[in-house]
Design a protein around this motif. Sequence first.
Motif, short mmCIF file in Angstrom:
data_model
loop_
_atom_site.label_atom_id
_atom_site.label_comp_id
_atom_site.label_asym_id
_atom_site.label_seq_id
_atom_site.Cartn_x
_atom_site.Cartn_y
_atom_site.Cartn_z
N GLN A 1 30.34 55.70 40.90
CA GLN A 1 30.56 56.43 39.64
C GLN A 1 32.04 56.40 39.24
N VAL A 2 32.58 55.19 39.21
CA VAL A 2 34.00 55.01 38.89
C VAL A 2 34.21 55.21 37.39
N PRO A 3 35.18 56.03 36.99
CA PRO A 3 35.46 56.21 35.56
C PRO A 3 35.88 54.89 34.90
N PHE A 4 35.42 54.68 33.69
CA PHE A 4 35.72 53.44 32.97
C PHE A 4 37.23 53.25 32.79
N ARG A 5 37.93 54.35 32.58
CA ARG A 5 39.39 54.28 32.37
C ARG A 5 40.09 53.73 33.62
N GLU A 6 39.63 54.16 34.80
CA GLU A 6 40.25 53.66 36.04
C GLU A 6 39.93 52.19 36.25
N ILE A 7 38.74 51.77 35.89
CA ILE A 7 38.38 50.35 36.05
C ILE A 7 39.31 49.47 35.23
N ILE A 8 39.62 49.90 34.00
CA ILE A 8 40.46 49.09 33.11
C ILE A 8 41.92 49.17 33.52
N LEU A 9 42.45 50.40 33.67
CA LEU A 9 43.89 50.58 33.87
C LEU A 9 44.33 50.33 35.31
N ASP A 10 43.50 50.70 36.29
CA ASP A 10 43.93 50.62 37.68
C ASP A 10 43.43 49.38 38.40
N TYR A 11 42.49 48.65 37.78
CA TYR A 11 41.99 47.46 38.47
C TYR A 11 42.19 46.19 37.65
N TYR A 12 41.61 46.13 36.45
CA TYR A 12 41.64 44.87 35.70
C TYR A 12 42.97 44.64 34.98
N LEU A 13 43.69 45.67 34.63
CA LEU A 13 45.01 45.46 34.02
C LEU A 13 45.98 44.85 35.01
N PRO A 14 46.08 45.35 36.27
CA PRO A 14 46.91 44.65 37.26
C PRO A 14 46.30 43.34 37.74
N PHE A 15 44.99 43.17 37.55
CA PHE A 15 44.28 41.96 38.00
C PHE A 15 44.87 40.71 37.35
N LEU A 16 45.19 40.81 36.06
CA LEU A 16 45.64 39.63 35.31
C LEU A 16 46.95 39.06 35.84
N PRO A 17 48.06 39.85 35.88
CA PRO A 17 49.31 39.25 36.38
C PRO A 17 49.26 38.90 37.85
N TYR A 18 48.48 39.63 38.62
CA TYR A 18 48.40 39.37 40.06
C TYR A 18 47.85 37.96 40.34
N TYR A 19 46.71 37.64 39.74
CA TYR A 19 46.10 36.34 40.00
C TYR A 19 46.77 35.23 39.18
N MET A 20 47.36 35.56 38.06
CA MET A 20 48.10 34.55 37.32
C MET A 20 49.27 34.04 38.14
N ASN A 21 50.00 34.96 38.77
CA ASN A 21 51.14 34.55 39.58
C ASN A 21 50.70 33.85 40.86
N MET A 22 49.58 34.28 41.43
CA MET A 22 49.11 33.69 42.68
C MET A 22 48.76 32.22 42.51
N PHE A 23 48.12 31.87 41.39
CA PHE A 23 47.65 30.50 41.20
C PHE A 23 48.43 29.75 40.12
N SER A 24 49.60 30.24 39.78
CA SER A 24 50.34 29.63 38.67
C SER A 24 50.69 28.17 38.95
N SER A 25 51.12 27.86 40.18
CA SER A 25 51.49 26.47 40.49
C SER A 25 50.30 25.53 40.32
N LEU A 26 49.12 26.00 40.70
CA LEU A 26 47.93 25.16 40.59
C LEU A 26 47.52 25.00 39.14
N PHE A 27 47.63 26.08 38.35
CA PHE A 27 47.33 25.98 36.93
C PHE A 27 48.30 25.03 36.24
N ILE A 28 49.56 25.11 36.62
CA ILE A 28 50.58 24.23 36.03
C ILE A 28 50.19 22.77 36.25
N PHE A 29 49.77 22.45 37.44
CA PHE A 29 49.43 21.06 37.78
C PHE A 29 48.32 20.53 36.87
#
Length: 357
Positions: free
Chosen positions: A43-71
């Motif tokens: 019963q996770v609040p929708f606000r926490e899902i967006i702000l505390d999980y998926y908002l940090p999700f984007l830069p976290y995985y973008m930076n993790m795989f940036s070299s591979l995406f660049i290639f």
Amino acid sequence: MKRLDWYIVKKFLGTFFFSIVLVLSIAIVFDLTEKMDDFFEEQVPFREIILDYYLPFLPYYMNMFSSLFIFIYVIFFTSKLAGNSEIIAMHATGMSYHRMMRPYAFSAAVLFLLGIYLGGWVIPKSSERMLNFTDKYIDHFTSDHARNMQLEVEPGTVLFIESFQRRSNIGYRCSIEHFNGKSLSSRTIADRIYYDSLYNWHLDNYTQRTFTGLKEEMTQGERMDIVMPITPDEMFVTAMQAQQMTTPELRHYMERQRERGSGNVKAFEVEYHKRWASPVGAFIMTLLGVTMSSRKVRGGMGKNLGMGIVLTAGYILFSTVSTTFSVNNVMSSFSAAWLPNFVFLAISIPLYIRASK
């Protein structure tokens, strides 16, 4: 930097950011599908899902795989330039192959600096929310209980605690040993130790032995107040929490743990070196991508993209295996983080020399 250079830069960075947003959007859809049951069950609040999980999700995985995406993206738009005979036109104007690499190097430098800043300062703070969310609702990776902890809390002082409870800040069966050089000067044993505040600790039912040459003095008591420069939170730092530290904090933590004689720093060393190796990979992947796709070939870009995907998979596999070897003390943390870059650089240089001719 001339108009043609800015044209390539816009192609490079524009394709990169547009494509990475597209790929991460697809990744979010798959991740949401996988974790939907967990969200409903907790019963996770929708606000926490967006702000505390998926908002940090984007830069976290973008930076993790940036070299591979660049290639992949460099192969994509460079193959398109070659297929449209634009690279042939550049060489027809007198532009050398080395000169053509200037806007590519500039774009890779922009992504390098962005990766250093995001990975070292921005993402650790935002990923703290994501990891806390994961620990709370999805995968509980933190512990409230530790056993058989031994560390040097300060030079010449070694602390051992058989069992420690985080919630109550109470430990059982502990010993504190003080050394003068290599000689043991005192040893204190207590049935219980608990933390108060500001490095203040208390011992219950203690026995203290003080050694002076061949003489030994023993004292016993019900309670002793001591000061030790350590807090209970420092005893429960896990490898996952390395991602929550900024680069200066991570470096300071490793230095402090080494001084204390702790062996739980391998994962932190790998994380530290990866924060430098991954952005440097932007230059290597750019160099390799351009040399593989700057020639006009029959069949379009399909062959180049296929080779790019195979090499990307190899890079990911190589990084994963080397990290595992490092954690298991088969190789050093520096080698684990930098070896994939060294291998792909060794592949890139001969290809670049050949392409430039």
